[in-house]
Scaffold this motif. Sequence first.
Motif, PDB file in Angstrom:
ATOM      1  N   UNK A 115      34.423  42.374  38.445  1.00  0.00           N
ATOM      2  CA  UNK A 115      34.321  41.394  39.528  1.00  0.00           C
ATOM      3  C   UNK A 115      33.350  40.244  39.244  1.00  0.00           C
ATOM      4  N   UNK A 116      32.569  40.355  38.169  1.00  0.00           N
ATOM      5  CA  UNK A 116      31.641  39.284  37.774  1.00  0.00           C
ATOM      6  C   UNK A 116      32.013  38.690  36.413  1.00  0.00           C
ATOM      7  N   UNK A 117      33.182  39.033  35.904  1.00  0.00           N
ATOM      8  CA  UNK A 117      33.555  38.673  34.529  1.00  0.00           C
ATOM      9  C   UNK A 117      33.555  37.171  34.277  1.00  0.00           C
ATOM     10  N   UNK A 138      35.681  47.520  47.880  1.00  0.00           N
ATOM     11  CA  UNK A 138      36.542  46.523  47.236  1.00  0.00           C
ATOM     12  C   UNK A 138      35.948  46.099  45.902  1.00  0.00           C
ATOM     13  N   UNK A 139      34.662  45.747  45.908  1.00  0.00           N
ATOM     14  CA  UNK A 139      34.041  45.262  44.679  1.00  0.00           C
ATOM     15  C   UNK A 139      33.668  46.393  43.731  1.00  0.00           C
ATOM     16  N   UNK A 192      38.825  41.482  37.730  1.00  0.00           N
ATOM     17  CA  UNK A 192      38.311  40.118  37.604  1.00  0.00           C
ATOM     18  C   UNK A 192      39.040  39.110  38.486  1.00  0.00           C
ATOM     19  N   UNK A 193      40.147  39.493  39.105  1.00  0.00           N
ATOM     20  CA  UNK A 193      40.782  38.609  40.071  1.00  0.00           C
ATOM     21  C   UNK A 193      39.900  38.371  41.293  1.00  0.00           C
ATOM     22  N   UNK A 194      38.934  39.258  41.525  1.00  0.00           N
ATOM     23  CA  UNK A 194      38.016  39.094  42.651  1.00  0.00           C
ATOM     24  C   UNK A 194      36.994  37.992  42.419  1.00  0.00           C
ATOM     25  N   UNK A 195      36.881  37.507  41.180  1.00  0.00           N
ATOM     26  CA  UNK A 195      35.898  36.455  40.905  1.00  0.00           C
ATOM     27  C   UNK A 195      36.135  35.227  41.774  1.00  0.00           C
ATOM     28  N   UNK A 196      37.393  34.855  41.958  1.00  0.00           N
ATOM     29  CA  UNK A 196      37.656  33.659  42.769  1.00  0.00           C
ATOM     30  C   UNK A 196      37.362  33.916  44.245  1.00  0.00           C
ATOM     31  N   UNK A 240      37.979  34.183  52.792  1.00  0.00           N
ATOM     32  CA  UNK A 240      37.990  33.981  51.337  1.00  0.00           C
ATOM     33  C   UNK A 240      39.113  34.781  50.685  1.00  0.00           C
ATOM     34  N   UNK A 241      39.330  36.007  51.143  1.00  0.00           N
ATOM     35  CA  UNK A 241      40.428  36.804  50.595  1.00  0.00           C
ATOM     36  C   UNK A 241      41.777  36.163  50.917  1.00  0.00           C
TER      37      UNK A 241
END
Length: 623
Positions: free
Chosen positions: A154-156, A505-506, A511-515, A542-543
């Motif tokens: 998630x921080x990639x 979730x996190x 890595x799609x969660x980065x946005x 945001x989601x």
Amino acid sequence: MKNILESEVLPLVEKPARYLGNEYNSVHKDWDQARVKMAFCFPDVYEVAMSHLGLRILYGLVNEKDDYLMERCFAPWVDMESELRKRGLPLFSLESSKPLRDFHVIGFTLQYEMSYTNILNMLDMAGIPLLQTERDETYPLVIAGGPCAFNPEPLADFIDFFLLGDSEELLLEVLAQVKDKYLQDGMKRDDFLREIASVPGVYVPHLYEFKYSEEGTIEAIVDATGMGAVKRRIVKDLDSAYFPTNPVVPFVEAVHDRVMLEVARGCTRGCRFCQAGIVYRPVREKSPQTLQKHAQLSIENTGYEEISLTSLSSADYSCIEQVTRGLLNQYEGDRVSLSLPSLRVDAFSVDLAREIQKVRKTGLTFAPEAGTQRLRNVINKGVTEEDLERSVTGAFQAGWDAVKLYFMIGLPTEREDDLKGIAELAYKVLSIGREVKKRQNSRGTLKITVSVSSFVPKPHTPFQWEPQDRIEVLKQKQKHLKELLRDRKIVYNYHSPDISFLEAVFSRGDRRLCRVLKLAWEKGCKFDSWDEFFNYQKWMEAFKESNIDPEFYAYRKRDKDEIFPWDIIDVGVTKSFLFKEYERAMVEARSYDCRYEPCSGCGVCPRFDVKLDIKGEHNEVTG
């Protein structure tokens, strides 16, 4: 900049001592003489950060090296951020007030998923591009480590590379590479990131490509390094590992403001919800002689009046009674007290309780985790109601009036009677306390605190395949418990299910969660672990705007063979072992501790060439 801060900014903010950086034992090295300059960044406020043992260890370790310099930077409180942004001043380190952008390396510690927006906020305040792809050689390398790095995805997009596992040896190896290849040889940033990926324990996200199926699951992980999964680093001998005996003494009282002695690292109890019990295996203990030496130097160098013996389960330390009695005998005349912050109800004795409260009674916390034996078997907690009764009886007899009990709701297979069991245990503990106080003719005021958290499925655990309870279900369970716990001597605390949902979730995200993370921060999300700042609605916006369904990560049961985002990280314990433990949980079968029973076959010792390091009963603390 330092003059502006002291004359214009600090007089206007709450707790200005958070930002002074000249505390007792703080290290101020010659900036120009240091070959590599690193900022240790903790994405929370000063009081939380200064309680972190990892900071103390790495701060002392790096600053002992002539070529290296490490300074601290913590998330500024909202008033400080406002004053800095108003004046166009960048985020700075505490020791020298240098802008973060002036450092060669910025290292974030990842202790909690809900601090991720603070990382983005700190980078932005420092004038550093958030995205790794937008940073060139003129910007610091942005790295991260800590427990949440075991799922770094998630921080990639924001982190250049991650350090996995114990960092005492790994960080020095990385800084040596930064000095020799990146700074001295002038290697380009992308070339350096490819080079640093060859260091065991280093994960460079952009060298791996994730491919997804139509259903949204991971179809394949393409490894450009050719080296396969990244193995975490393990310090094999804690006695010889670096430990700070002159830690910084904070100006502002920290959450844990005391000498912290790490008695052991790792746990093999096998609680199936616990990530730390997997990713820090095997158990490695320190000898009583080492602990005595560290305690003596730490007390002399800080003036603290309390020593905390820390580990995942301090009472499991094989020399706990020897160390406890030895330290209390040594420091009783100086009014230095001892605390054990993490106690299992089956590893607590009346004698130990009496020893601890010789000087000063500190709080006692027990963690039964579940309300019934059936559910404790499911989670492999391995404690019984009789264990709890025996432990709290000993505590009350030894003079304690207040006891805290930790439980978890939403655990896999949880039923109505498991919730009732939590209340029944609380009332039983209260009844035991009343009976003991009556026999002792004591007038002490009893207080039982019941703290309840919500189950969050974590990577690298047997429950990583399980879904989380829905928010509305968790709220209903919390309400039901509140109705059951009505005695005025029982205090009931619980955690926000909304926050627990985002944590899930996190925790299991990719890595799609980065946005989503970036968009949430742009909407103003920060300090998400603080109730007064957490904004669930902004996160949901945001989601939605990112076209990502958070329920896909939190509420979906995983298939046995699904590829997880964190499968690229090898913690030593095999995925097949974790699934066998999951299957055992579903049939309520216990597994046993390899410290006392035959090897459980988790895989970490033969695969990583490590072993249990138990000091036993033959060492004694003298003095």
